[in-house]
Design a protein around this motif. Structure first.
Motif, PDB file in Angstrom:
ATOM      1  N   SER A 139      72.942  58.755  56.851  1.00 33.53           N
ATOM      2  CA  SER A 139      73.547  58.577  55.530  1.00 33.53           C
ATOM      3  C   SER A 139      72.529  58.072  54.513  1.00 33.53           C
ATOM      4  CB  SER A 139      74.721  57.601  55.633  1.00 33.53           C
ATOM      5  OG  SER A 139      75.279  57.333  54.369  1.00 33.53           O
ATOM      6  N   ASN A 166      75.797  52.994  51.050  1.00 32.31           N
ATOM      7  CA  ASN A 166      75.020  53.876  50.194  1.00 32.31           C
ATOM      8  C   ASN A 166      75.226  53.564  48.709  1.00 32.31           C
ATOM      9  OD1 ASN A 166      73.748  55.322  52.197  1.00 32.31           O
ATOM     10  ND2 ASN A 166      74.299  57.316  51.350  1.00 32.31           N
ATOM     11  N   CYS A 201      79.630  53.389  55.794  1.00 38.58           N
ATOM     12  CA  CYS A 201      78.354  53.995  55.432  1.00 38.58           C
ATOM     13  C   CYS A 201      78.333  54.366  53.946  1.00 38.58           C
ATOM     14  CB  CYS A 201      78.095  55.243  56.274  1.00 38.58           C
ATOM     15  SG  CYS A 201      77.672  54.910  58.002  1.00 38.58           S
ATOM     16  N   GLU A 202      79.445  54.870  53.444  1.00 33.06           N
ATOM     17  CA  GLU A 202      79.522  55.240  52.029  1.00 33.06           C
ATOM     18  C   GLU A 202      79.410  54.012  51.131  1.00 33.06           C
ATOM     19  OE1 GLU A 202      83.197  57.330  51.923  1.00 33.06           O
ATOM     20  OE2 GLU A 202      82.398  59.157  52.872  1.00 33.06           O
ATOM     21  N   GLN A 229      82.252  55.902  58.791  1.00 31.39           N
ATOM     22  CA  GLN A 229      81.774  56.690  57.661  1.00 31.39           C
ATOM     23  C   GLN A 229      82.117  56.013  56.337  1.00 31.39           C
ATOM     24  OE1 GLN A 229      82.248  60.875  57.918  1.00 31.39           O
ATOM     25  NE2 GLN A 229      82.136  61.228  55.718  1.00 31.39           N
ATOM     26  N   LEU A 243      79.127  63.749  58.823  1.00 32.46           N
ATOM     27  CA  LEU A 243      78.108  62.741  59.105  1.00 32.46           C
ATOM     28  C   LEU A 243      78.011  62.491  60.604  1.00 32.46           C
ATOM     29  CD1 LEU A 243      76.080  60.649  58.077  1.00 32.46           C
ATOM     30  CD2 LEU A 243      77.986  59.057  57.765  1.00 32.46           C
TER      31      LEU A 243
END
Length: 510
Positions: free
Chosen positions: A472, A157, A153-154, A150, A360
């Motif tokens: 995401s 993004n 993924c952030e 995660q 998520l």
């Protein structure tokens, strides 16, 4: 004396002609009773493979010779099949007779076993590595990796947000490669390398260089395969005098990195007992191979440094390339099919509307359409375009086909996934094929991660990582095709299948 010498020379030449030209091309072909392209002396069918490429050569031969046919890599007989009964027999029913994959690796390392790793390990060596590594991908271990995935993924993004609405094309395949390498380093080795913010990360470049070298259609590689089929002992000779090409230097860098990771962790283990990270590296160093004795098990000691090196290289290479390709192709297909991308966005928003506090991980695991989109992407662009097995004992694999010992059985997964006998409108991107319930395709027609005991060990991690990244991104952004988007993609085909020129897309916020 001269007569004796003349007889000996003639006998040697006769033996050479029989073993290198007559027996493989005529005796074996007659025994297998299969049609296929007429082999040329010495090269077999290698010249046509090098000229047309892996996919086009097999597509051409399949249209001409049918579901199952025979061709030659030098003098190595290869049976290519899209017959589902034969595939089931080879991968599951008669697995013990087809336990080994066939692969002649480029001369990247003086230690052949390091190159083969788990993917191409053979016999008992494969059984042992598989037995040790399997528990590391359990549901419990995967849940431990979720926060690290995660976090990556952030970061992805954040990069996408910066690039969104700029109007500039972004090579999403390259970005996904940096993302997957970061995830591997975090989950497997507890290393926060920040690879996503470093486009020249040496690990990512090294992994990409190794996969580029193993491409089929590479004329030098085809010549090497031809030579080694005639004189297999030459591989060991060449390995003694390995030339340090760029790819070999890259593999050497990966080997040295693996050794350094091991040394650093062993040093930490010797000075600290508590608070050691429970990542894949730690599990490898603590792993014991076990023998089953009735209902009990007996430990046979920890893995050696060399075995851990092989496992690390396998994890680095397999985890980097396959997941980045899957995400890159999915982004590409969504950009070319905006209606499907819109539906995916609605499904994600509807889920979060009904479950505002969902993580998520929960979203990735519970939104069916996410899995459907990814599954269809893996059908059109499977991580491995083909797989193979070597017959170690002559075996009847179907009512009318016997595979001889030593013959390579090749399954062209890319073509199988687009075979109109098994798929309706096979070239169409249609996630509805994978709606939960009754499958719309027959068993063994869908093999993105292989099948049977030798399927992909990291399948669950790869799917989890890809689905989390997809949710995401699509929650807030859309991919758009641009003038820089290559349609259709020019593919580099080897152990994996990657876009030669990347995947350039525009990103817009929604």
């Amino acid at each position: 004396m001269l007569v004796t010498l003349f007889v000996l020379i003639c006998s040697f030449v006769g033996w050479l002609c029989y073993t290198h030209y007559y027996k493989p091309y005529y005796v074996i072909k007659k025994a297998l009773r299969l049609s296929g392209p007429q082999p040329s002396l010495y090269y077999g069918s290698c010249k046509e493979v090098a000229t047309l490429g892996y996919l086009e050569s097999r597509r051409k031969w399949a249209s001409k010779y049918g579901t199952t046919f025979l061709y030659y890599l030098g003098i190595k007989p290869v049976v290519v099949t899209q017959d589902l009964e034969v595939i089931r027999s080879v991968m599951v029913k008669n697995f013990d007779r087809f336990i080994n994959r066939v692969y002649t690796p480029p001369l990247l390392s003086k230690d052949e076993k390091n190159v083969r790793g788990l993917l191409f390990a053979r016999g008992e060596e494969w059984r042992r590595m598989r037995r040790v590594l399997t528990p590391m991908f359990s549901s419990k271990k995967l849940r431990m990796m979720v926060p690290l995935i995660q976090e990556s993924c952030e970061r992805l993004n954040e990069k996408i947000s910066t690039a969104s609405n700029s109007g500039e094309s972004v090579d999403m395949w390259k970005w996904f490669g940096l993302f997957t390498m970061e995830v591997i380093l975090a989950t497997a080795f507890s290393r926060d390398a920040g690879t996503q913010n470093c486009s020249d990360n040496p690990l990512t470049k090294a992994a990409a260089s190794v996969f580029k070298t193993t491409s089929f259609g590479n004329e030098a590689l085809e010549k090497l395969l031809t030579m080694l089929s005639h004189f297999p002992w030459m591989e060991q000779v060449l390995r003694k005098f390995i030339i340090r090409s760029q790819a070999a230097r890259s593999f050497n860098y990966l080997e040295n990195t693996a050794l350094k990771l091991i040394e650093d962790r062993r040093r930490s283990m010797s000075t600290a007992v508590d608070n050691l990270p429970q990542d894949l590296l730690q599990l490898l160093l603590e792993a014991h191979d076990e023998d089953e004795i009735g209902t009990e098990t007996r430990s046979r000691g920890c893995l050696s440094n060399e075995e851990v090196v092989r496992a690390i290289i396998t994890i680095l290479l397999a985890g980097y390339e396959t997941t980045s390709n899957a995400l890159g192709y999915t982004a590409y297909l969504l950009a070319l099919n905006p209606a499907i991308q819109d539906k995916l966005t609605r499904e994600i928003h509807d889920y979060y509307g009904a479950n505002p506090d969902a993580s998520l991980y929960d979203a990735a695991e519970n939104i069916d359409y996410v899995t459907m989109v990814l599954s269809e992407s893996l059908r059109l662009f499977p991580p491995a375009p083909r797989t193979n097995r070597e017959c170690n004992q002559t075996c009847v694999v179907s009512d009318n086909l016997v595979i001889l010992k030593g013959v390579d059985v090749n399954i062209p997964i890319f073509l199988l996934h687009r075979n109109p006998n098994y798929w309706l409108n096979p070239e169409k991107f249609d996630p509805e094929r994978f709606r939960p319930g009754e499958p719309s395709y027959p068993p063994f027609a869908y093999l993105p991660f292989g099948e049977g005991p030798r399927n992909c060990i990291g399948k669950r991690l790869a799917l989890l990582e890809a689905k989390m990244a997809l949710v995401s991104i699509i929650k807030d952004f859309h991919f758009k095709r641009t003038t820089d988007t290559e349609i259709p993609l020019d593919l580099r085909v080897g152990v994996t299948m990657s876009p030669k020129s990347g995947i350039y897309l525009n990103i817009v916020s929604i």
